[in-house]
Design a protein around this motif. Structure first.
Motif, PDB file in Angstrom:
ATOM      1  N   LYS A 116      -9.190 -17.574   4.873  1.00 53.32           N
ATOM      2  CA  LYS A 116      -9.649 -18.898   5.328  1.00 53.32           C
ATOM      3  C   LYS A 116     -10.081 -18.852   6.791  1.00 53.32           C
ATOM      4  CE  LYS A 116      -8.883 -21.124   1.523  1.00 53.32           C
ATOM      5  NZ  LYS A 116      -9.990 -21.573   0.704  1.00 53.32           N
ATOM      6  N   THR A 117      -9.391 -18.046   7.597  1.00 52.04           N
ATOM      7  CA  THR A 117      -9.790 -17.905   8.995  1.00 52.04           C
ATOM      8  C   THR A 117     -11.146 -17.209   9.083  1.00 52.04           C
ATOM      9  OG1 THR A 117      -7.504 -17.903   9.718  1.00 52.04           O
ATOM     10  CG2 THR A 117      -9.105 -16.952  11.240  1.00 52.04           C
ATOM     11  N   LEU A 118     -11.335 -16.160   8.285  1.00 48.99           N
ATOM     12  CA  LEU A 118     -12.644 -15.492   8.270  1.00 48.99           C
ATOM     13  C   LEU A 118     -13.733 -16.430   7.760  1.00 48.99           C
ATOM     14  CD1 LEU A 118     -11.589 -11.940   7.081  1.00 48.99           C
ATOM     15  CD2 LEU A 118     -12.225 -12.651   9.391  1.00 48.99           C
ATOM     16  N   ASP A 119     -13.403 -17.261   6.771  1.00 47.55           N
ATOM     17  CA  ASP A 119     -14.367 -18.267   6.299  1.00 47.55           C
ATOM     18  C   ASP A 119     -14.750 -19.208   7.441  1.00 47.55           C
ATOM     19  OD1 ASP A 119     -14.310 -17.252   3.721  1.00 47.55           O
ATOM     20  OD2 ASP A 119     -12.985 -18.825   2.934  1.00 47.55           O
ATOM     21  N   TYR A 120     -13.750 -19.608   8.232  1.00 53.04           N
ATOM     22  CA  TYR A 120     -14.026 -20.480   9.376  1.00 53.04           C
ATOM     23  C   TYR A 120     -14.995 -19.789  10.346  1.00 53.04           C
ATOM     24  CZ  TYR A 120     -13.701 -23.154  13.593  1.00 53.04           C
ATOM     25  OH  TYR A 120     -14.047 -23.876  14.700  1.00 53.04           O
ATOM     26  N   PHE A 121     -14.716 -18.510  10.653  1.00 58.85           N
ATOM     27  CA  PHE A 121     -15.586 -17.768  11.564  1.00 58.85           C
ATOM     28  C   PHE A 121     -17.012 -17.671  11.022  1.00 58.85           C
ATOM     29  CE2 PHE A 121     -11.763 -15.013  13.079  1.00 58.85           C
ATOM     30  CZ  PHE A 121     -11.328 -16.036  13.910  1.00 58.85           C
ATOM     31  N   SER A 122     -17.151 -17.392   9.731  1.00 63.26           N
ATOM     32  CA  SER A 122     -18.502 -17.262   9.171  1.00 63.26           C
ATOM     33  C   SER A 122     -19.217 -18.614   9.162  1.00 63.26           C
ATOM     34  CB  SER A 122     -18.483 -16.626   7.779  1.00 63.26           C
ATOM     35  OG  SER A 122     -17.886 -17.473   6.834  1.00 63.26           O
ATOM     36  N   THR A 123     -18.481 -19.694   8.945  1.00 65.49           N
ATOM     37  CA  THR A 123     -19.092 -21.025   9.024  1.00 65.49           C
ATOM     38  C   THR A 123     -19.544 -21.304  10.455  1.00 65.49           C
ATOM     39  OG1 THR A 123     -17.780 -21.854   7.172  1.00 65.49           O
ATOM     40  CG2 THR A 123     -18.700 -23.501   8.670  1.00 65.49           C
ATOM     41  N   LEU A 124     -18.707 -20.963  11.423  1.00 64.34           N
ATOM     42  CA  LEU A 124     -19.091 -21.121  12.826  1.00 64.34           C
ATOM     43  C   LEU A 124     -20.364 -20.334  13.119  1.00 64.34           C
ATOM     44  CD1 LEU A 124     -18.494 -21.992  15.790  1.00 64.34           C
ATOM     45  CD2 LEU A 124     -17.058 -19.933  15.963  1.00 64.34           C
ATOM     46  N   GLY A 129     -26.657 -20.229  13.453  1.00 65.27           N
ATOM     47  CA  GLY A 129     -27.810 -19.456  12.995  1.00 65.27           C
ATOM     48  C   GLY A 129     -27.624 -17.957  13.141  1.00 65.27           C
ATOM     49  N   MET A 130     -26.373 -17.523  13.207  1.00 71.11           N
ATOM     50  CA  MET A 130     -26.069 -16.095  13.369  1.00 71.11           C
ATOM     51  C   MET A 130     -26.081 -15.396  12.005  1.00 71.11           C
ATOM     52  SD  MET A 130     -22.965 -16.565  16.134  1.00 71.11           S
ATOM     53  CE  MET A 130     -22.920 -14.893  16.797  1.00 71.11           C
ATOM     54  N   ILE A 131     -26.055 -14.087  12.038  1.00 72.95           N
ATOM     55  CA  ILE A 131     -26.076 -13.274  10.822  1.00 72.95           C
ATOM     56  C   ILE A 131     -24.689 -12.665  10.642  1.00 72.95           C
ATOM     57  CG2 ILE A 131     -27.139 -11.273   9.710  1.00 72.95           C
ATOM     58  CD1 ILE A 131     -29.520 -11.873  11.795  1.00 72.95           C
ATOM     59  N   TRP A 132     -23.982 -13.071   9.586  1.00 70.19           N
ATOM     60  CA  TRP A 132     -22.608 -12.629   9.361  1.00 70.19           C
ATOM     61  C   TRP A 132     -22.579 -11.214   8.786  1.00 70.19           C
ATOM     62  CZ3 TRP A 132     -18.182 -14.125  11.202  1.00 70.19           C
ATOM     63  CH2 TRP A 132     -17.018 -13.586  10.661  1.00 70.19           C
ATOM     64  N   LEU A 133     -21.710 -10.378   9.325  1.00 66.53           N
ATOM     65  CA  LEU A 133     -21.554  -9.008   8.877  1.00 66.53           C
ATOM     66  C   LEU A 133     -20.100  -8.768   8.480  1.00 66.53           C
ATOM     67  CD1 LEU A 133     -22.968  -6.219   8.609  1.00 66.53           C
ATOM     68  CD2 LEU A 133     -22.157  -5.736  10.930  1.00 66.53           C
ATOM     69  N   GLY A 134     -19.890  -8.469   7.223  1.00 69.78           N
ATOM     70  CA  GLY A 134     -18.548  -8.147   6.745  1.00 69.78           C
ATOM     71  C   GLY A 134     -18.359  -6.646   6.629  1.00 69.78           C
ATOM     72  N   LEU A 135     -17.388  -6.267   5.845  1.00 72.07           N
ATOM     73  CA  LEU A 135     -17.112  -4.851   5.610  1.00 72.07           C
ATOM     74  C   LEU A 135     -17.885  -4.360   4.393  1.00 72.07           C
ATOM     75  CD1 LEU A 135     -13.251  -4.820   6.140  1.00 72.07           C
ATOM     76  CD2 LEU A 135     -14.978  -3.833   7.648  1.00 72.07           C
ATOM     77  N   ASP A 136     -18.230  -3.102   4.394  1.00 73.27           N
ATOM     78  CA  ASP A 136     -18.904  -2.479   3.257  1.00 73.27           C
ATOM     79  C   ASP A 136     -17.984  -1.439   2.630  1.00 73.27           C
ATOM     80  OD1 ASP A 136     -18.962  -0.633   5.300  1.00 73.27           O
ATOM     81  OD2 ASP A 136     -21.025  -0.019   4.970  1.00 73.27           O
ATOM     82  N   SER A 137     -16.740  -1.822   2.457  1.00 74.11           N
ATOM     83  CA  SER A 137     -15.737  -0.906   1.931  1.00 74.11           C
ATOM     84  C   SER A 137     -14.818  -1.644   0.968  1.00 74.11           C
ATOM     85  CB  SER A 137     -14.906  -0.314   3.076  1.00 74.11           C
ATOM     86  OG  SER A 137     -13.875   0.480   2.567  1.00 74.11           O
ATOM     87  N   ALA A 138     -14.878  -1.248  -0.293  1.00 73.51           N
ATOM     88  CA  ALA A 138     -13.990  -1.848  -1.288  1.00 73.51           C
ATOM     89  C   ALA A 138     -12.612  -1.191  -1.187  1.00 73.51           C
ATOM     90  CB  ALA A 138     -14.560  -1.656  -2.684  1.00 73.51           C
ATOM     91  N   ALA A 139     -11.591  -1.988  -1.152  1.00 70.97           N
ATOM     92  CA  ALA A 139     -10.223  -1.473  -1.021  1.00 70.97           C
ATOM     93  C   ALA A 139      -9.891  -0.527  -2.170  1.00 70.97           C
ATOM     94  CB  ALA A 139      -9.228  -2.617  -0.989  1.00 70.97           C
ATOM     95  N   GLY A 140      -9.396   0.647  -1.825  1.00 64.20           N
ATOM     96  CA  GLY A 140      -8.964   1.598  -2.839  1.00 64.20           C
ATOM     97  C   GLY A 140     -10.060   2.442  -3.452  1.00 64.20           C
ATOM     98  N   TYR A 141     -11.316   2.193  -3.102  1.00 61.65           N
ATOM     99  CA  TYR A 141     -12.432   2.927  -3.701  1.00 61.65           C
ATOM    100  C   TYR A 141     -13.251   3.685  -2.670  1.00 61.65           C
ATOM    101  CZ  TYR A 141     -11.406   0.167  -7.803  1.00 61.65           C
ATOM    102  OH  TYR A 141     -10.773  -0.406  -8.868  1.00 61.65           O
TER     103      TYR A 141
END
Length: 193
Positions: A116-124, A129-141
């Motif tokens: 939920k905190t990360l959701d808040y950051f991405s909404t901010l 008008g920023m471009i959100w960048l997450g992780l490109d790594s699936a846990a365990g894979y």
């Protein structure tokens, strides 16, 4: 090519601070990359408003901003929220539009609603008008063995053996720093074309 990346965060118990430092280290592995690291302090909040407006001027000159806060009661800390509210003065002119954004958070539990905190950051970020960048790594894979808690939106961490960051969460923060730096460098190179 030089890129500058801001890291703005609040940390009460130093867990979020430890993550911020790992992200900074990851960013600075890219030749020419530098960071603007700002830890929000309680004294910067006057009558509920974030008062260090010079930080907003400094952030105008970065290519990306990484937001960080512990997760308190299912969202970012009030101290971070005061900073975010102060950015509303920039919103109407979309002064951060096109900058890359990412985020990190921690909590005392394995889940603790950190997403939920990360959701808040991405909404901010989206508000600006920023471009959100997450992780490109699936846990365990992933052979890199990062993203222990399986959150693609950004770095999540939980308290480990007292008031420490789990080594895999620390590695994930470092990786996010390298990822942000590389993507920002690519964006900056494409702007020149």
């Amino acid at each position: 090519m030089s890129v500058k990346i801001g890291i703005v965060y609040f940390s009460q118990t130093d867990l979020t601070h430890a993550l911020a430092l790992k992200i900074k280290q990851g960013i600075e592995t890219l030749p020419g990359a530098s960071t603007l690291l700002h830890r929000i302090q309680g004294k910067e909040i006057v009558e509920g408003r974030f008062a260090t407006l010079s930080l907003l001027d400094q952030l105008a000159n970065v290519d990306a901003i990484v937001f960080g806060s512990p997760t308190y009661m299912g969202g970012p800390a009030a101290q971070f929220k005061a900073f975010a509210d102060a950015t509303s003065e920039l919103w109407c002119n979309q002064l951060w539009a096109g900058k890359v954004a990412a985020g990190f958070t921690c909590g005392s539990a394995l889940n603790g609603d950190q997403g939920k905190t990360l959701d808040y950051f991405s909404t901010l970020a989206n508000q600006h008008g920023m471009i959100w960048l997450g992780l490109d790594s699936a846990a365990g894979y992933d052979a890199r063995k990062i993203n222990r808690l399986g959150c693609q939106a950004g770095v999540t961490a939980s308290e480990y053996e007292g008031n420490n960051v789990h080594p895999v969460d620390s590695d994930t923060a470092y990786y996010l720093g390298t990822r942000v730096a590389k993507v920002v460098a690519q964006f900056c190179a494409n702007k020149g074309n």
